[in-house]
Design a protein around this motif. Structure first.
Motif, PDB file in Angstrom:
ATOM      1  N   ILE A  85       0.845  -1.199   0.000  1.00 35.22           N
ATOM      2  CA  ILE A  85       0.000   0.000   0.000  1.00 35.22           C
ATOM      3  C   ILE A  85       0.881   1.250   0.000  1.00 35.22           C
ATOM      4  O   ILE A  85       0.611   2.209  -0.733  1.00 35.22           O
ATOM      5  N   ALA A  86       1.933   1.236   0.789  1.00 32.29           N
ATOM      6  CA  ALA A  86       2.858   2.378   0.834  1.00 32.29           C
ATOM      7  C   ALA A  86       3.504   2.602  -0.534  1.00 32.29           C
ATOM      8  O   ALA A  86       3.660   3.753  -0.979  1.00 32.29           O
ATOM      9  N   LYS A  87       3.875   1.525  -1.235  1.00 34.57           N
ATOM     10  CA  LYS A  87       4.434   1.657  -2.583  1.00 34.57           C
ATOM     11  C   LYS A  87       3.410   2.289  -3.521  1.00 34.57           C
ATOM     12  O   LYS A  87       3.745   3.156  -4.327  1.00 34.57           O
ATOM     13  N   MET A  88       2.163   1.829  -3.417  1.00 33.23           N
ATOM     14  CA  MET A  88       1.103   2.372  -4.275  1.00 33.23           C
ATOM     15  C   MET A  88       0.897   3.861  -4.025  1.00 33.23           C
ATOM     16  O   MET A  88       0.672   4.621  -4.963  1.00 33.23           O
ATOM     17  N   GLU A  89       0.978   4.265  -2.776  1.00 37.40           N
ATOM     18  CA  GLU A  89       0.787   5.679  -2.426  1.00 37.40           C
ATOM     19  C   GLU A  89       1.836   6.559  -3.093  1.00 37.40           C
ATOM     20  O   GLU A  89       1.562   7.730  -3.384  1.00 37.40           O
ATOM     21  N   ARG A  90       3.010   6.023  -3.339  1.00 38.53           N
ATOM     22  CA  ARG A  90       4.089   6.797  -3.972  1.00 38.53           C
ATOM     23  C   ARG A  90       3.999   6.803  -5.498  1.00 38.53           C
ATOM     24  O   ARG A  90       4.755   7.519  -6.156  1.00 38.53           O
ATOM     25  N   MET A  91       3.100   6.012  -6.055  1.00 39.10           N
ATOM     26  CA  MET A  91       2.959   5.941  -7.515  1.00 39.10           C
ATOM     27  C   MET A  91       1.955   7.002  -7.970  1.00 39.10           C
ATOM     28  O   MET A  91       0.852   7.081  -7.425  1.00 39.10           O
TER      29      MET A  91
END
Length: 162
Positions: A85-91
């Motif tokens: 989820i954290a990775k997705m937030e940065r995309m």
């Protein structure tokens, strides 16, 4: 605004429902879900810049965690879902509605793990994330279904205490 994730949501919802129904055959279902998550991890690793595999990976990891809240693998699944989820937030092309849905689901899993301890702690977080997801995208079927499941679970909990 329509996102390509819409087509995959139906599949994700179907998988979630199948997971919930297959609780009775826990061991085979548990292994099947773990194998499914492992496949999604491989797909996500092959497509590191793609949002959809990350979304599916987080969703299925949380589906495992909510279905088997006390399994030995659950905490690892939750931790991996949080990282995804954290990775997705940065995309930059990630759908904020989907991120809110996953965050709400994450808090919902925590409540399922320990309702007495985590119910009051995470109830508002679940509600706010699902409401925000639906405000951002009223057609987010995953958010709608998870919110409904959450309401049903809360209703059952309050009825069982009376």
């Amino acid at each position: 605004m329509t996102f390509p994730i819409s087509k995959h949501r139906v599949l994700a919802i179907a998988i979630l429902m199948m997971a919930a129904v297959s609780i009775h055959a826990q061991q085979p279902a548990q292994e099947d879900m773990l194998n499914h998550v492992a496949k999604l991890k491989r797909i996500e690793a092959m497509q590191p810049d793609s949002i959809q595999p990350k979304y599916q990976l987080a969703l299925q990891s949380l589906a495992f965690a909510v279905t088997f809240p006390h399994a030995p693998q659950t905490e690892n699944m939750i931790a991996e879902a949080e990282q995804t989820i954290a990775k997705m937030e940065r995309m930059k092309h990630a759908d904020p509605s989907d991120i809110c849905t996953l965050r709400g689901f994450l808090y919902m899993v925590r409540i399922v793990q320990n309702p007495a301890q985590n119910g009051q702690r995470y109830y508002i977080d679940v509600m706010q994330n699902f409401e925000k997801a639906l405000k951002l995208n009223p057609d987010n079927q995953v958010a709608k279904q998870l919110q409904q499941k959450f309401f049903e679970g809360m209703k059952q909990q309050t009825e069982s205490r009376e």
